[in-house]
Design an enzyme around this catalytic site. Structure first.
Site, PDB file in Angstrom:
ATOM      1  N   CYS A   1      -7.106   1.217  -3.143  1.00 19.93           N
ATOM      2  CA  CYS A   1      -5.845   0.912  -3.821  1.00 19.93           C
ATOM      3  C   CYS A   1      -4.794   0.517  -2.789  1.00 19.93           C
ATOM      4  CB  CYS A   1      -5.356   2.107  -4.635  1.00 19.93           C
ATOM      5  SG  CYS A   1      -3.780   1.774  -5.473  1.00 19.93           S
TER       6      CYS A   1
ATOM      7  N   CYS B   1      -1.240   2.080  -3.203  1.00 18.15           N
ATOM      8  CA  CYS B   1      -1.159   3.482  -2.789  1.00 18.15           C
ATOM      9  C   CYS B   1      -1.303   3.617  -1.274  1.00 18.15           C
ATOM     10  CB  CYS B   1      -2.221   4.307  -3.508  1.00 18.15           C
ATOM     11  SG  CYS B   1      -1.929   4.451  -5.297  1.00 18.15           S
TER      12      CYS B   1
END
Length: 176
Positions: free
Chosen positions: A131, A134
């Site tokens: 991700c 993130c």
């Protein structure tokens, strides 16, 4: 199972992983709690039962119960967040970024361990889960709080070795 037993399960073609698994925890850039918590969170993100058992068993010698729980919590919350925020980041519809997530994330505010350690573990899980949003967020937070780039690199190094070991063991189990 221990990490030594886990290394014994790795085939000859994964000799580099055996060597990396032996040395990846020995870094002057991370505390033992940071290194072993990273390993636990990364093992859980790998989802490979033998790797999880071995890492958690050996981590017990280096982590207090609260830190072990914090590493598990980082893997749990980031398992959810990585999917959600990867979607938000990759979707062609940018409206999702303006919408509230409406997901409970209380553990991030009060993880029961040092906030920097929890952020490092969240970064490791985000790297395993791929991700970008993130990764960027957690890397920014830890560097802003004074964590060195070498420490960040060591966290990612641990996550990458744990994940690769899990992939090889899964592959070998599928061939058995």
């Amino acid at each position: 199972m221990s990490i030594e037993a886990l290394k014994g399960k790795l085939p000859d073609y994964a000799k580099d992983l055996k060597l990396n698994l032996s040395g990846v925890f020995n870094t002057p850039n991370l505390t033992p709690q940071q290194a072993w918590g990273t390993a636990v969170a990364s093992a859980l993100a790998s989802r490979q039962p033998d790797v999880i058992r071995a890492i958690v068993a050996d981590a017990g010698q280096h982590l207090e119960p609260a830190a072990l729980n914090g590493a598990k919590a980082a893997a749990a919350i980031m398992g959810m967040n990585n999917i959600y925020y990867r979607f938000v980041h990759l979707s062609a519809t940018k409206d999702y970024a303006q919408m509230p997530a409406r997901l409970r994330m209380n553990i991030i505010g009060n993880p029961g361990v040092d906030k920097i350690d929890f952020e490092l573990w969240s970064l490791a899980v985000s790297a395993v889960n791929g991700c970008g949003m993130c990764i960027e967020s957690h890397e920014h937070e830890v560097v802003k709080k004074g964590v060195s780039k070498e420490s960040v690199q060591d966290v990612i190094r641990i996550a990458s070795v744990i994940h690769a070991v899990a992939a090889v063991i899964d592959g070998e189990n599928a061939l058995a």
